[in-house]
Every structure is written in C-alpha cells, then in structure tokens.
Motif scaffolding. Structure first.
Motif, PDB file in Angstrom:
ATOM      1  N   PHE A  28      -7.869   5.508   2.731  1.00 60.95           N
ATOM      2  CA  PHE A  28      -7.320   6.621   3.499  1.00 60.95           C
ATOM      3  C   PHE A  28      -6.175   6.119   4.384  1.00 60.95           C
ATOM      4  O   PHE A  28      -5.151   5.686   3.867  1.00 60.95           O
ATOM      5  CB  PHE A  28      -8.420   7.314   4.307  1.00 60.95           C
ATOM      6  N   ASP A  29      -6.335   6.141   5.711  1.00 59.94           N
ATOM      7  CA  ASP A  29      -5.247   5.735   6.600  1.00 59.94           C
ATOM      8  C   ASP A  29      -5.405   4.307   7.104  1.00 59.94           C
ATOM      9  O   ASP A  29      -4.738   3.894   8.044  1.00 59.94           O
ATOM     10  CB  ASP A  29      -5.146   6.693   7.798  1.00 59.94           C
ATOM     11  N   THR A  30      -6.288   3.514   6.495  1.00 62.26           N
ATOM     12  CA  THR A  30      -6.457   2.124   6.895  1.00 62.26           C
ATOM     13  C   THR A  30      -6.174   1.196   5.716  1.00 62.26           C
ATOM     14  O   THR A  30      -6.324   1.583   4.556  1.00 62.26           O
ATOM     15  CB  THR A  30      -7.877   1.855   7.412  1.00 62.26           C
ATOM     16  N   SER A  31      -5.771  -0.023   6.038  1.00 63.70           N
ATOM     17  CA  SER A  31      -5.564  -1.051   5.024  1.00 63.70           C
ATOM     18  C   SER A  31      -6.033  -2.396   5.578  1.00 63.70           C
ATOM     19  O   SER A  31      -5.901  -2.653   6.776  1.00 63.70           O
ATOM     20  CB  SER A  31      -4.088  -1.161   4.627  1.00 63.70           C
ATOM     21  N   VAL A  54      -6.833  -9.302   7.684  1.00 62.83           N
ATOM     22  CA  VAL A  54      -5.889  -8.790   8.671  1.00 62.83           C
ATOM     23  C   VAL A  54      -5.797  -7.272   8.538  1.00 62.83           C
ATOM     24  O   VAL A  54      -5.744  -6.739   7.418  1.00 62.83           O
ATOM     25  CB  VAL A  54      -4.487  -9.418   8.470  1.00 62.83           C
ATOM     26  N   ASP A  55      -5.781  -6.585   9.678  1.00 62.87           N
ATOM     27  CA  ASP A  55      -5.566  -5.139   9.699  1.00 62.87           C
ATOM     28  C   ASP A  55      -4.147  -4.852   9.229  1.00 62.87           C
ATOM     29  O   ASP A  55      -3.176  -5.268   9.870  1.00 62.87           O
ATOM     30  CB  ASP A  55      -5.785  -4.605  11.116  1.00 62.87           C
ATOM     31  N   GLY A  56      -4.016  -4.144   8.106  1.00 63.09           N
ATOM     32  CA  GLY A  56      -2.694  -3.910   7.538  1.00 63.09           C
ATOM     33  C   GLY A  56      -1.846  -2.951   8.339  1.00 63.09           C
ATOM     34  O   GLY A  56      -0.617  -2.964   8.228  1.00 63.09           O
ATOM     35  N   VAL A  57      -2.465  -2.097   9.140  1.00 64.33           N
ATOM     36  CA  VAL A  57      -1.718  -1.126   9.946  1.00 64.33           C
ATOM     37  C   VAL A  57      -1.237  -1.752  11.241  1.00 64.33           C
ATOM     38  O   VAL A  57      -0.075  -1.614  11.631  1.00 64.33           O
ATOM     39  CB  VAL A  57      -2.594   0.113  10.244  1.00 64.33           C
ATOM     40  N   ASP A  66       0.864  -1.171   0.000  1.00 67.55           N
ATOM     41  CA  ASP A  66       0.000   0.000   0.000  1.00 67.55           C
ATOM     42  C   ASP A  66       0.905   1.226   0.000  1.00 67.55           C
ATOM     43  O   ASP A  66       2.081   1.136  -0.406  1.00 67.55           O
ATOM     44  CB  ASP A  66      -0.991  -0.026   1.175  1.00 67.55           C
ATOM     45  N   ALA A  67       0.444   2.365   0.460  1.00 64.26           N
ATOM     46  CA  ALA A  67       1.227   3.600   0.371  1.00 64.26           C
ATOM     47  C   ALA A  67       2.469   3.569   1.248  1.00 64.26           C
ATOM     48  O   ALA A  67       3.490   4.185   0.908  1.00 64.26           O
ATOM     49  CB  ALA A  67       0.356   4.800   0.751  1.00 64.26           C
ATOM     50  N   GLU A  68       2.430   2.844   2.364  1.00 64.48           N
ATOM     51  CA  GLU A  68       3.544   2.875   3.309  1.00 64.48           C
ATOM     52  C   GLU A  68       4.202   1.529   3.539  1.00 64.48           C
ATOM     53  O   GLU A  68       5.371   1.478   3.920  1.00 64.48           O
ATOM     54  CB  GLU A  68       3.053   3.409   4.668  1.00 64.48           C
ATOM     55  N   ARG A  69       3.480   0.440   3.318  1.00 63.89           N
ATOM     56  CA  ARG A  69       3.967  -0.874   3.731  1.00 63.89           C
ATOM     57  C   ARG A  69       4.009  -1.853   2.556  1.00 63.89           C
ATOM     58  O   ARG A  69       3.249  -1.707   1.594  1.00 63.89           O
ATOM     59  CB  ARG A  69       3.049  -1.444   4.820  1.00 63.89           C
TER      60      ARG A  69
END
Length: 402
Positions: free
Chosen positions: A118-121, A135-138, A65-68
């Motif tokens: 947005f801020d969730t994955s 699974v919660d990606g964050v 995703d955007a960060e991970r």
C-alpha cells in the motif's frame, strides 16, 4: 575456501578468462559494435549515489516501487529518488552504524530488494561484513539490522513475514521480517572451490525457498524449518583442472507461475514444472553466472563470453542469439518493452530487438563501466555505473501535436 581465491575467480570469470589446461588463456574483448541507432534514447535524469563500487565485485543494483527508485554504494550510502524527476527524497549512510566503525566501510554488496505494501515500502540490503539491513523506503530510516556472522554477496529475498539471505559459504538464513531476529539457518559449502558471487534465494508461495550452490546444485528448502526437501543437479563439471571444473549455480533461479528455470556455470540451462521439480521438462547446453530475465514467452540469458540468447520457455529452443559483444563483460539482461537491454565494461548500454536479437540502439553512459544488469520499469531503464552514477533512460517520446 578463502576470500582471496573467490575474488581471483570472480576476476577470471568476469574477464572472460578460462583455464583450459595448466595455463590460462586470455581473450581480448571485441571492439564496440558499429551500427546506426534505429530508436532515439534520452537520459531523463541522472544522479550520484556516492562512490559506487569501484573495482570491487558487487551485485548491487537499483530497485523501485510505485514512486521511488533506490540505489546504494559499497561504502554504505543509500538513496531514494523521485522516479519522474530524479530529485533526492532521502539519504542514509550505513557506514555511520557502530558495527562499521572499525571496518574499511559498510561494504554493502547484496541488494537492493524492495517490498511494497500500500503506502509503505521496505528495502533490504546485505553486506560483506555479515549484516542484513532493513530500511523504511518512505522515510529512509533504519528499521532493524541483523548480524549473521557470514559474508553476504547476494540480494536478500522477502516472502510474507520472512527474509532470506544466503552467505558466500552457502549458509541460508531465515529472519523475521518485523524485527530481523533469526528463525533458522541451514547449509554450508565453505569447502567448495567457487566463483565469487552467489545465487539470490527465491522463495515461493510461502512454502519453499530455492537457492543455488557452489557444487552445481539447486536446493529446495522448507520455509518453516529450513529442512532440505530436494536437490536438483544443474552443473556438469568437466575439464582436468579445478578452475575448468567450476560449475556454480550463481544465477538466481527464475519462478514464473508454475515454471522453474535454473542455469549453472559450465553446466546446463534447465526448465521445470514446479509440480514435479525432480525431472526437467527440457535441458539445454548454456552456462551463465548472470541472472536471466523473462517476458511473456522467452527467457534471456548472458553467458560468460558476453553472448546474449533468447530461449523459448515452453521447449527451451533458441529464438535468437547475439554474439557481437564477445568478452565485453556483458551484464545480465533486462526486458524493457520490446527490447532486451544489456550493459558492458566500458559503460555502453545496448538495446536488442526482443524478437530477433538484432541491435536497435546503443548509448555510451560512463567510462567506469556498467557492472550489474539494468532494471526496467515499463519504458524506463535504470542503471548504475561503477563510479556511482544512477541513470534513468528511455526512448524519446514524440511531442504531441495540438
């Protein structure tokens, strides 16, 4: 058909073995091509993601995703890493779940699929034991799990508030994205003699789901109720033996705007307009079980012989072919910048010029081999080896001058 038969067929197809009569001919891989690298590559970082998949069939691949960037191993280890540094963000072991206590392992095989809002994955995985996991990606926390009762080899798909998972017996499940509860299930081709591996379902515009079958067809199903709306014949069986007549649609169909592309084993490569999916715009004689990749003008495919092709989307004509990796168990392709990237069974990655198909670089990563297609995020390519090492690779950047 039995799991052993499907496993045997996966080995036969993956190793470049085909039955031409009552006997089996074995084809020897060509040596690693020798050429001078024209671009400089670097491993930005690498990290272990557990024990990998070993010698088992698996369609597990990295996702981001955007960060991970996310990766998993067959035994249930799931990881998230920082995309830039490669530092571990979290680790979840699905083998610790109660349903896997009496199993050899979690046997994760399908995934990873990511949905980012947005801020969730949320990431999705599926297992040969019949489970779909969200699974919660964050945070790396298990959100829900659902038992289908069917072996799942292909990556699940997400569209809006629904999750779709296709079993190895051709049964398509629709699950509620919020809690994993089953909405409906449809289809069954368990009597089919088939290659081990399945087409990932492809949902479109909240309306339909496309998925391939073991008898050479592409099904179009209504998302709301699971009703079969259309069936497109893609595979064309030929030959005198059951093995020679295999025509599975194992590669995921490709949907780009109003375009649809689908390819079969021992079949055809066809392009459609979604406004009229009953009649192909063009038909070409290619066959594959690996997912295609695409850029603005072309679609790249890898066939069972290890040959890589670029086909022009508008008319299906061949832009180029590269036949220098014959029988090297070449992965599906990925477009990365101006290159098409593929891996092979000895752990080499190859960068091919996307305009000509000529080799531009190769890199030896890991002797355990590359078993699934690389994943490209702009100029960075992520790939995982059979022994469970995740690599982030890119073209070396020139240092800026003061």
């Amino acid at each position: 058909m039995g799991k052993l038969s499907r496993l045997l067929l996966a080995v036969l197809v993956g190793a470049g073995i085909a039955g031409c009569s009552s006997e089996v001919d074995v084809y020897v891989p060509v040596p690693v091509p020798e050429f001078e690298n024209q671009i400089d590559l670097e491993v930005v970082w690498s990290s272990s993601v557990g024990t990998g998949v070993g010698k088992f069939f698996s369609s597990l691949h990295p996702a981001f995703d955007a960060e991970r960037v996310y990766a998993a191993s067959r035994n249930g280890d799931v990881y998230a890493f920082n995309k830039k540094s490669g530092s571990r963000i979290w680790h979840l072991d699905l083998d610790d779940e109660d349903e896997n206590d009496n199993r050899r392992s979690a046997r994760i095989s399908g995934g990873i699929t990511v949905r980012e809002d947005f801020d969730t994955s949320v990431i999705l995985l599926a297992s040969e034991n019949g489970w779909v996991y969200a699974v919660d990606g964050v945070k790396g926390e298990l959100l829900w799990k659902h038992y289908t009762g069917e072996e799942i080899l292909a990556a699940p798909a997400i569209d809006g508030d629904r999750v779709f998972a296709l079993s190895s017996h051709g049964q398509l499940f629709a699950l509620n994205m919020e809690d994993g509860s089953e909405l409906w299930s449809t289809g069954d081709d368990s009597s089919q003699f088939a290659v081990r591996g399945d087409s990932s379902p492809v949902p479109v515009q909240g309306a339909v789901v496309f998925y391939g079958t073991a008898d050479g067809k592409l099904n179009m199903v209504n998302q709301e109720r699971g009703v079969l709306l259309n069936q497109i014949k893609v595979g064309v069986p030929h030959g005198s033996t059951r093995l020679a007549r295999l025509n599975d649609v194992n590669a995921a169909p490709v949907v780009i705007s109003d375009e649809l592309y689908v390819i079969a084993l021992n079949g055809q490569f066809q392009g459609f307009n979604l406004n009229n999916p009953s009649r192909p715009v063009w038909v070409r004689q290619y066959s594959s079980v690996a997912n295609p990749a695409y850029d603005l003008s072309d679609i790249a495919i890898t066939d069972q012989s290890g040959h890589v092709y670029a086909v022009i989307r508008t008319d299906g004509s061949e832009r180029w072919s590269n036949t220098q990796l014959t029988y090297r168990n070449v992965t599906g392709p990925a477009y990365a910048g101006g290159y098409v990237v593929v891996g092979d069974y000895q752990g080499y990655l190859y960068w091919l010029d996307s305009a000509t198909g000529e080799f531009r670089a190769k890199m030896e990563l890991n002797s355990s081999g590359i078993y699934t297609a690389p994943v490209a995020d702009e100029d960075t390519v992520y790939v995982v080896s059979r022994n469970g090492t995740l690599y982030a690779i890119r073209e070396q950047r020139q240092e800026s001058e003061d």
